[in-house]
Design a protein around this motif. Structure first.
Motif, PDB file in Angstrom:
ATOM      1  N   UNK A 113      34.373  18.953  66.418  1.00  0.00           N
ATOM      2  CA  UNK A 113      34.848  17.738  65.763  1.00  0.00           C
ATOM      3  C   UNK A 113      36.328  17.932  65.467  1.00  0.00           C
ATOM      4  N   UNK A 114      37.176  17.082  66.028  1.00  0.00           N
ATOM      5  CA  UNK A 114      38.621  17.285  65.918  1.00  0.00           C
ATOM      6  C   UNK A 114      39.321  15.984  65.520  1.00  0.00           C
ATOM      7  N   UNK A 115      40.542  16.137  65.014  1.00  0.00           N
ATOM      8  CA  UNK A 115      41.333  14.978  64.603  1.00  0.00           C
ATOM      9  C   UNK A 115      42.036  14.365  65.814  1.00  0.00           C
ATOM     10  N   UNK A 116      42.636  13.199  65.612  1.00  0.00           N
ATOM     11  CA  UNK A 116      43.348  12.517  66.682  1.00  0.00           C
ATOM     12  C   UNK A 116      44.474  13.340  67.285  1.00  0.00           C
ATOM     13  N   UNK A 117      45.381  13.874  66.452  1.00  0.00           N
ATOM     14  CA  UNK A 117      46.495  14.664  66.996  1.00  0.00           C
ATOM     15  C   UNK A 117      46.045  15.898  67.783  1.00  0.00           C
ATOM     16  N   UNK A 118      44.890  16.466  67.429  1.00  0.00           N
ATOM     17  CA  UNK A 118      44.398  17.661  68.127  1.00  0.00           C
ATOM     18  C   UNK A 118      43.604  17.310  69.384  1.00  0.00           C
ATOM     19  N   UNK A 119      43.419  16.011  69.643  1.00  0.00           N
ATOM     20  CA  UNK A 119      42.617  15.630  70.814  1.00  0.00           C
ATOM     21  C   UNK A 119      43.266  14.466  71.571  1.00  0.00           C
ATOM     22  N   UNK A 120      44.574  14.524  71.694  1.00  0.00           N
ATOM     23  CA  UNK A 120      45.294  13.466  72.410  1.00  0.00           C
ATOM     24  C   UNK A 120      45.219  13.636  73.929  1.00  0.00           C
ATOM     25  N   UNK A 121      44.829  14.821  74.370  1.00  0.00           N
ATOM     26  CA  UNK A 121      44.807  15.116  75.814  1.00  0.00           C
ATOM     27  C   UNK A 121      43.500  14.663  76.463  1.00  0.00           C
ATOM     28  N   UNK A 122      43.577  14.469  77.775  1.00  0.00           N
ATOM     29  CA  UNK A 122      42.392  14.181  78.575  1.00  0.00           C
ATOM     30  C   UNK A 122      42.408  15.080  79.796  1.00  0.00           C
ATOM     31  N   UNK A 123      41.212  15.449  80.237  1.00  0.00           N
ATOM     32  CA  UNK A 123      41.114  16.317  81.414  1.00  0.00           C
ATOM     33  C   UNK A 123      39.872  15.921  82.195  1.00  0.00           C
ATOM     34  N   UNK A 124      39.938  16.079  83.492  1.00  0.00           N
ATOM     35  CA  UNK A 124      38.797  15.732  84.337  1.00  0.00           C
ATOM     36  C   UNK A 124      37.735  16.818  84.260  1.00  0.00           C
ATOM     37  N   UNK A 125      36.547  16.438  83.807  1.00  0.00           N
ATOM     38  CA  UNK A 125      35.374  17.325  83.819  1.00  0.00           C
ATOM     39  C   UNK A 125      34.368  16.663  84.756  1.00  0.00           C
ATOM     40  N   UNK A 126      34.405  16.994  86.045  1.00  0.00           N
ATOM     41  CA  UNK A 126      33.621  16.282  87.063  1.00  0.00           C
ATOM     42  C   UNK A 126      32.131  16.164  86.768  1.00  0.00           C
ATOM     43  N   UNK A 127      31.561  17.157  86.097  1.00  0.00           N
ATOM     44  CA  UNK A 127      30.127  17.099  85.827  1.00  0.00           C
ATOM     45  C   UNK A 127      29.780  16.061  84.755  1.00  0.00           C
ATOM     46  N   UNK A 128      30.788  15.655  83.968  1.00  0.00           N
ATOM     47  CA  UNK A 128      30.535  14.708  82.886  1.00  0.00           C
ATOM     48  C   UNK A 128      31.008  13.293  83.186  1.00  0.00           C
ATOM     49  N   UNK A 129      32.090  13.165  83.966  1.00  0.00           N
ATOM     50  CA  UNK A 129      32.634  11.835  84.228  1.00  0.00           C
ATOM     51  C   UNK A 129      33.548  11.872  85.450  1.00  0.00           C
ATOM     52  N   UNK A 130      33.676  10.712  86.081  1.00  0.00           N
ATOM     53  CA  UNK A 130      34.586  10.607  87.221  1.00  0.00           C
ATOM     54  C   UNK A 130      36.018  10.347  86.754  1.00  0.00           C
ATOM     55  N   UNK A 131      36.184  10.106  85.457  1.00  0.00           N
ATOM     56  CA  UNK A 131      37.504   9.881  84.881  1.00  0.00           C
ATOM     57  C   UNK A 131      37.818  10.982  83.861  1.00  0.00           C
ATOM     58  N   UNK A 132      39.100  11.257  83.601  1.00  0.00           N
ATOM     59  CA  UNK A 132      39.461  12.251  82.580  1.00  0.00           C
ATOM     60  C   UNK A 132      38.878  11.871  81.221  1.00  0.00           C
ATOM     61  N   UNK A 133      38.397  12.855  80.495  1.00  0.00           N
ATOM     62  CA  UNK A 133      37.768  12.618  79.191  1.00  0.00           C
ATOM     63  C   UNK A 133      38.535  13.351  78.095  1.00  0.00           C
ATOM     64  N   UNK A 134      38.305  12.963  76.854  1.00  0.00           N
ATOM     65  CA  UNK A 134      39.002  13.545  75.714  1.00  0.00           C
ATOM     66  C   UNK A 134      38.648  15.021  75.542  1.00  0.00           C
ATOM     67  N   UNK A 135      39.671  15.846  75.418  1.00  0.00           N
ATOM     68  CA  UNK A 135      39.478  17.271  75.120  1.00  0.00           C
ATOM     69  C   UNK A 135      40.484  17.678  74.043  1.00  0.00           C
ATOM     70  N   UNK A 136      40.171  18.722  73.307  1.00  0.00           N
ATOM     71  CA  UNK A 136      41.102  19.198  72.290  1.00  0.00           C
ATOM     72  C   UNK A 136      42.243  19.973  72.959  1.00  0.00           C
ATOM     73  N   UNK A 137      43.315  20.181  72.204  1.00  0.00           N
ATOM     74  CA  UNK A 137      44.494  20.845  72.755  1.00  0.00           C
ATOM     75  C   UNK A 137      44.160  22.252  73.239  1.00  0.00           C
ATOM     76  N   UNK A 138      43.316  22.966  72.482  1.00  0.00           N
ATOM     77  CA  UNK A 138      42.934  24.339  72.846  1.00  0.00           C
ATOM     78  C   UNK A 138      42.241  24.365  74.204  1.00  0.00           C
ATOM     79  N   UNK A 139      41.257  23.473  74.395  1.00  0.00           N
ATOM     80  CA  UNK A 139      40.527  23.436  75.660  1.00  0.00           C
ATOM     81  C   UNK A 139      41.414  22.936  76.797  1.00  0.00           C
ATOM     82  N   UNK A 140      42.319  22.000  76.490  1.00  0.00           N
ATOM     83  CA  UNK A 140      43.225  21.491  77.520  1.00  0.00           C
ATOM     84  C   UNK A 140      44.084  22.614  78.088  1.00  0.00           C
ATOM     85  N   UNK A 141      44.611  23.458  77.207  1.00  0.00           N
ATOM     86  CA  UNK A 141      45.431  24.586  77.656  1.00  0.00           C
ATOM     87  C   UNK A 141      44.603  25.523  78.526  1.00  0.00           C
ATOM     88  N   UNK A 142      43.371  25.807  78.082  1.00  0.00           N
ATOM     89  CA  UNK A 142      42.500  26.695  78.861  1.00  0.00           C
ATOM     90  C   UNK A 142      42.164  26.093  80.221  1.00  0.00           C
TER      91      UNK A 142
END
Length: 244
Positions: A181-210
């Motif tokens: 559970x994260x705040x707006x500023x910590x989850x402004x990024x989106x990344x493609x997770x093909x198994x979950x969606x065909x479009x980029x989905x919300x991820x936290x900054x930590x996971x985005x970097x990884x």
């Protein structure tokens, strides 16, 4: 038992009843070889709070929906192919007891039975169905699963920055990669997770970097192998390259 019931009239009637309970909004469930193994009410741990859901276990899919009128009407039908399912126990905690995780590449969540016996029966039957499906198909168990979302109630502050307090104005969001559970500023990024969606989905900054680092490493490794292959291709090496 499953083979015996597959083409029986009783099984066909039971599946027809389930279809009828979901109405026109539900998907057809009757296909050759499909058997209704069992059904029951389980408590699903949802984002806001635990909620009762009606579950139906077939030999190849798990179906669940919201209860409108018990035994008569359900809506919001969800169908989960059992081939992609992995189940894990979860420890008893407070009022939430007799639970386990249902994990798939697209969605993972916890459910709870009314008794330990009921939990054991559900887990055993699901496990046996998954095992039989994988044995017939020759496929390996699914290795990747979506994160189980942390319920809103378990986070009063952002689980990443540990600073932002959640209020009606400062809303909670969920990272689709880690489930925090994260705040707006910590989850402004989106990344493609093909198994979950065909479009980029919300991820936290930590996971985005990884995820970005992993993607860069994979591309670098792929280019390295490609470069090595072309580097070795010369007029003298044509015969050896055929085995690459």
């Amino acid at each position: 038992m499953v083979d015996r019931l597959a083409n029986s009239e009783a099984n066909s009637k039971r599946i027809a009843v389930v279809e009828g309970c979901f109405g026109a909004a539900g998907q057809p469930l009757a296909i050759p070889g499909r058997v209704l193994i069992g059904e029951g009410v389980l408590t699903k741990l949802c984002r806001k709070k635990p909620k009762a859901r009606q579950f139906f276990l077939f030999n190849d899919i798990l179906v669940y929906g919201n209860i409108m009128i018990q035994k008569k009407k359900y809506n919001k039908q969800h169908i989960i192919p059992l081939e992609s399912v992995t189940i894990d126990k979860v420890p008893d905690e407070g009022d939430l007891r007799n639970g386990w995780l249902i994990k798939t590449p697209t969605k993972s969540f916890a459910v709870y039975a009314a008794t330990a016996t009921e939990k054991s029966e559900w887990m055993n039957h699901i496990g046996k169905c998954v095992e039989d499906l994988l044995l017939k198909s020759g496929k390996a168990p699914t290795g990747e699963h979506a994160a189980v979302w942390v319920p809103d109630s378990e986070a009063t502050v952002c689980m990443r920055c540990q600073k932002v307090k959640f209020t009606p104005v400062s809303r909670r969001h969920h990272c689709r990669k880690c489930g925090f559970v994260v705040c707006g500023p910590c989850s402004e990024r989106k990344h493609l997770l093909p198994s979950q969606s065909s479009k980029p989905v919300r991820v936290c900054e930590f996971c985005f970097v990884q995820l970005t680092a992993e993607g860069a490493a994979a591309r670098s490794d792929s280019l390295g192998r490609l470069g090595s292959k072309f580097h070795n291709m010369s007029d003298d090496d044509d015969d050896d390259d055929s085995s690459d």
